[in-house]
Design a protein around this motif. Structure first.
Motif, PDB file in Angstrom:
ATOM      1  N   MET B   1      32.230 -21.269  -6.768  1.00 32.00           N
ATOM      2  CA  MET B   1      33.626 -21.413  -7.157  1.00 32.00           C
ATOM      3  C   MET B   1      34.540 -21.071  -5.994  1.00 32.00           C
ATOM      4  O   MET B   1      34.275 -20.130  -5.266  1.00 32.00           O
ATOM      5  N   THR B   2      35.600 -21.844  -5.878  1.00 31.77           N
ATOM      6  CA  THR B   2      36.541 -21.616  -4.785  1.00 31.77           C
ATOM      7  C   THR B   2      37.359 -20.365  -5.029  1.00 31.77           C
ATOM      8  O   THR B   2      37.825 -20.126  -6.143  1.00 31.77           O
ATOM      9  N   ASP B   3      37.550 -19.566  -3.969  1.00 31.23           N
ATOM     10  CA  ASP B   3      38.512 -18.462  -4.037  1.00 31.23           C
ATOM     11  C   ASP B   3      39.854 -19.035  -3.610  1.00 31.23           C
ATOM     12  O   ASP B   3      40.073 -19.310  -2.432  1.00 31.23           O
ATOM     13  N   LYS B  17      42.257 -34.137 -11.001  1.00 29.21           N
ATOM     14  CA  LYS B  17      41.315 -33.572 -11.985  1.00 29.21           C
ATOM     15  C   LYS B  17      41.904 -32.326 -12.664  1.00 29.21           C
ATOM     16  O   LYS B  17      42.698 -31.615 -12.062  1.00 29.21           O
ATOM     17  N   PRO B  18      41.462 -32.057 -13.903  1.00 32.23           N
ATOM     18  CA  PRO B  18      41.857 -30.790 -14.533  1.00 32.23           C
ATOM     19  C   PRO B  18      41.362 -29.612 -13.696  1.00 32.23           C
ATOM     20  O   PRO B  18      40.348 -29.735 -12.998  1.00 32.23           O
ATOM     21  N   VAL B  19      42.070 -28.514 -13.791  1.00 29.73           N
ATOM     22  CA  VAL B  19      41.719 -27.333 -12.996  1.00 29.73           C
ATOM     23  C   VAL B  19      41.582 -26.118 -13.930  1.00 29.73           C
ATOM     24  O   VAL B  19      42.417 -25.912 -14.804  1.00 29.73           O
ATOM     25  N   MET B  20      40.502 -25.367 -13.698  1.00 30.38           N
ATOM     26  CA  MET B  20      40.302 -24.105 -14.433  1.00 30.38           C
ATOM     27  C   MET B  20      40.358 -22.957 -13.421  1.00 30.38           C
ATOM     28  O   MET B  20      39.621 -22.974 -12.424  1.00 30.38           O
ATOM     29  N   VAL B  21      41.233 -22.003 -13.669  1.00 26.34           N
ATOM     30  CA  VAL B  21      41.411 -20.907 -12.715  1.00 26.34           C
ATOM     31  C   VAL B  21      41.239 -19.556 -13.411  1.00 26.34           C
ATOM     32  O   VAL B  21      41.905 -19.271 -14.402  1.00 26.34           O
ATOM     33  N   TYR B  45      30.657 -28.305 -15.461  1.00 25.73           N
ATOM     34  CA  TYR B  45      31.739 -29.297 -15.411  1.00 25.73           C
ATOM     35  C   TYR B  45      32.003 -29.776 -13.971  1.00 25.73           C
ATOM     36  O   TYR B  45      33.021 -30.399 -13.716  1.00 25.73           O
ATOM     37  N   GLU B  46      31.074 -29.464 -13.081  1.00 25.02           N
ATOM     38  CA  GLU B  46      31.268 -29.839 -11.680  1.00 25.02           C
ATOM     39  C   GLU B  46      31.452 -31.357 -11.548  1.00 25.02           C
ATOM     40  O   GLU B  46      30.741 -32.139 -12.198  1.00 25.02           O
ATOM     41  N   GLY B  47      32.401 -31.769 -10.754  1.00 20.56           N
ATOM     42  CA  GLY B  47      32.682 -33.197 -10.574  1.00 20.56           C
ATOM     43  C   GLY B  47      33.749 -33.707 -11.534  1.00 20.56           C
ATOM     44  O   GLY B  47      34.411 -34.706 -11.265  1.00 20.56           O
TER      45      GLY B  47
END
Lengths: 288, 103
Positions: B1-3, B17-21, B45-47
């Motif tokens: 996961m990106t920081d 794309k939708p984003v989950m943070v 949910y990758e991609g």
């Protein structure tokens, strides 16, 4: 800390569950606040628990705990403030995470009417955990509603972060740090718009950015919202199974009669049911 | 996961794309407990969904901008705007319901 059966509550139901689980050679971890904080510990004399007449509540609790410890039960002192049901069950207790494959809820009577505004502002200024959310309110005014014996300690922690703490409770707190103002109040309402802006206490308005509601136990339905209840108590079947797979409940949280003998029987049944469920699960996974 | 940093966060939510943070902090035990589930969802949910996390101590401006008053808080974005927020620890269904509704 990991266990086969995670038990929330160290009263008669939780301890009876631990003893039964250990007798089935399952590891059991009891998460509980100190026994002396239990209402049962204040009972001077108990005469209706079969076979052990005349004991005080404190002595009966000690006896049960000694038995559970002698059977090899693990204990984690503290209060579970959040729960995750995924790949087993996980709860946070202070700076620890306790885990179990099955979960038994035995927190005692945990029916608590919510204060006006509590549900609405939960996560938007209302918190049940100073350790979890205190840092977000550094250098800001906060109110602590102290309804648990360790609440003064949590208030001191918030003050150490730089929060400007006002402590409110129906009774004079023991061990409140000098320098933390105390207001006696028993009726509370949380006010705000998008987030909390004040706590109303017996009609007096205390401006604050957050309200920490520190109760003796977090209600099972706050930990696990999917739990079905009936008249405010956790709904169970005769095997003490709740509506959530892998979760059992026992003792006062399942309803009347609020008696030790009933709690012990339910705790025992809950643990045997949990052991059976773990065995079935292991057998099914071995077939795959 | 990106920081996420402030810059990478803005770039992510501006994307298609939708984003989950996941807003978290190292001292937050419920965040630590929830983190493996969020990482698992990010993999599943990758991609389809861009997933990342924001350290509220390192990115205080972002936390303030989005009114983070309790953690963990998981925010969902679509077309640059916040569409849902889940505060506290929840089971996987709470998150997958939102993610599925955004796809």
């Amino acid at each position: 800390m990991h266990s086969d059966i995670l038990i929330l509550g160290g009263g008669p139901a939780g301890l009876a569950a631990a003893i039964a689980a250990r007798s089935r050679v399952r590891t059991a971890l009891v998460v509980s606040t100190p026994g002396q904080e239990s209402p049962l510990a204040r009972a001077e004399r108990i005469d209706n628990y079969p076979g052990l007449p005349g004991l005080s509540g404190a002595r009966l609790l000690e006896t049960l705990e000694e038995h559970a410890r002698a059977m090899g039960t693990d204990f984690l002192p503290g209060r579970a403030v959040s729960l995750l049901a995924w790949n087993g069950f996980h709860v946070t207790v202070g700076r620890e995470i306790a885990e179990g494959e099955a979960l038994i809820l035995a927190p005692g009577v945990a029916r608590q009417a919510k204060f006006p505004g509590e549900a609405e502002f939960l996560g938007r200024g209302v918190s049940y955990c100073a350790t979890c959310d205190g840092m977000l309110y550094r250098n800001r005014p906060v109110a602590v509603v102290g309804l648990a014996p360790d609440a003064p300690m949590e208030a001191a922690f918030l003050r150490s972060l730089g929060c400007q703490v006002t402590y409110l409770s129906p009774k004079e707190p023991q061990g409140l740090e000098t320098g933390i103002p105390f207001l006696r109040a028993s009726r509370f309402a949380i006010r705000g718009e998008q987030t909390v802006s004040a706590l109303e206490a017996d009609g007096q308005v205390v401006p604050c950015a957050a309200v920490f509601l520190l109760r003796r136990t977090v209600a099972p339905t706050d930990l696990l919202p999917a739990l079905e209840t009936e008249q405010g108590y956790v709904k169970v079947d005769r095997r003490m199974a709740t509506s959530v797979p892998g979760v059992w409940a026992a003792g006062d949280c399942t309803g009347a009669p609020l008696q030790i003998a009933k709690a012990v029987g339910e705790g025992h049944t809950a643990a045997l049911s949990a052991c059976e469920w773990l065995e079935q699960r292991a057998a099914e996974s071995a077939k795959k | 996961m990106t920081d996420f940093t402030k810059e990478s966060f803005q770039a992510a939510i501006a994307g298609p794309k939708p984003v989950m943070v996941d807003f978290w902090a190292s001292w937050c035990m419920p965040c630590k407990m929830l983190s493996p589930l969020i990482a698992d969802l990010a993999d599943r949910y990758e991609g389809k969904v861009v997933s990342g996390k924001v350290n509220t101590d390192d990115e205080m401006e972002l936390s303030y901008q989005y009114g983070i008053t309790a953690i963990p808080s998981v925010l969902f974005f679509q077309n640059g705007r916040e569409v849902q927020r889940i505060v506290g620890v929840n089971g996987p269904d709470a998150y997958t319901q939102v993610l599925d509704s955004l796809l």
